[in-house]
Scaffold this active site. Structure first.
Site, mmCIF file in Angstrom:
data_model
loop_
_atom_site.group_PDB
_atom_site.id
_atom_site.type_symbol
_atom_site.label_atom_id
_atom_site.label_comp_id
_atom_site.label_asym_id
_atom_site.label_seq_id
_atom_site.Cartn_x
_atom_site.Cartn_y
_atom_site.Cartn_z
ATOM 1 N N GLY A 19 0.818 -1.199 0.000
ATOM 2 C CA GLY A 19 0.000 0.000 0.000
ATOM 3 C C GLY A 19 0.854 1.253 0.000
ATOM 4 N N GLU A 48 -3.212 3.079 5.157
ATOM 5 C CA GLU A 48 -2.919 4.132 4.175
ATOM 6 C C GLU A 48 -3.755 5.374 4.421
ATOM 7 O OE1 GLU A 48 -0.290 3.733 2.638
ATOM 8 O OE2 GLU A 48 -0.124 1.589 3.015
ATOM 9 N N CYS A 95 5.897 -0.025 7.629
ATOM 10 C CA CYS A 95 5.562 1.122 6.793
ATOM 11 C C CYS A 95 6.818 1.646 6.110
ATOM 12 C CB CYS A 95 4.957 2.221 7.669
ATOM 13 S SG CYS A 95 4.554 3.720 6.772
ATOM 14 N N LEU A 96 6.696 1.999 4.839
ATOM 15 C CA LEU A 96 7.841 2.536 4.103
ATOM 16 C C LEU A 96 8.352 3.826 4.741
ATOM 17 C CD1 LEU A 96 6.678 2.073 0.402
ATOM 18 C CD2 LEU A 96 8.397 0.737 1.627
HETATM 19 ZN ZN ZN Z 1 2.513 3.516 5.849
#
Ligand code: ZN
Length: 157
Positions: free
Chosen positions: A26, A114, A71-72
């Site tokens: 995502g 997201e 999470c990125l």
């Molecule tokens: Zn994230």
């Protein structure tokens, strides 16, 4: 209001490309410094099923469960958070068409994660207090290691 124009198309293409390049499931527009409420998800193994949500709103949610997230935007951190595992979402597609969809499992979890980015919220904000404390402590320790402050340097000098 989000305009459904060429600029939105570019943003969506960009998000999907980045999502696949990072092998993530995502990605949200604020993560690429765009404040429009746009997110993409793709839970397929081969990047063949990108889903686009513009201005999504959750109409109902059910079955809270504990899920492990990363999470990125917070590299290297994995944590357990409580999320609804079933949601009904209303959103628009890239042409501005409104749709409603029932999501379950990771699909539902990913959407909520997201959507948090729209509010500048990260999943670490949803960790239990003790996990959050440990996360902050380790982030602070890392920051301290980076900051080189001469010890014999009075502030009034
Ligand atoms: Zn994230």
């Amino acid at each position: 209001m989000t305009a459904f124009d060429a600029s939105l198309d570019r943003l969506i293409d960009d998000l999907i490309e980045t999502l696949h390049a990072k092998k993530a499931i995502g990605l949200s527009a604020p993560q690429v410094n765009d404040q429009r409420q746009v997110l993409v998800t793709d839970l397929s193994d081969d990047g063949s099923a990108p889903q686009v949500y513009v201005n999504p709103e959750i109409l109902s949610s059910a079955r809270p469960g504990i899920v492990e997230e990363s999470c990125l935007s917070v590299p290297g951190v994995v944590g357990n958070v409580v999320r609804a595992t079933r949601v009904r979402v209303r959103a628009r597609d890239r042409s501005g068409e409104t749709f409603e969809r029932d999501l379950a499992g990771m699909d539902a979890v990913c959407l909520q994660h997201e959507m948090d980015h729209f509010e500048g919220k990260l999943f670490v904000d949803r960790l239990s207090p003790i996990r959050r404390f440990l996360f902050r402590a380790s982030a602070k320790a890392k920051a301290r290691k980076r900051a080189v402050v001469p010890e014999s340097c009075p502030e009034s000098a």
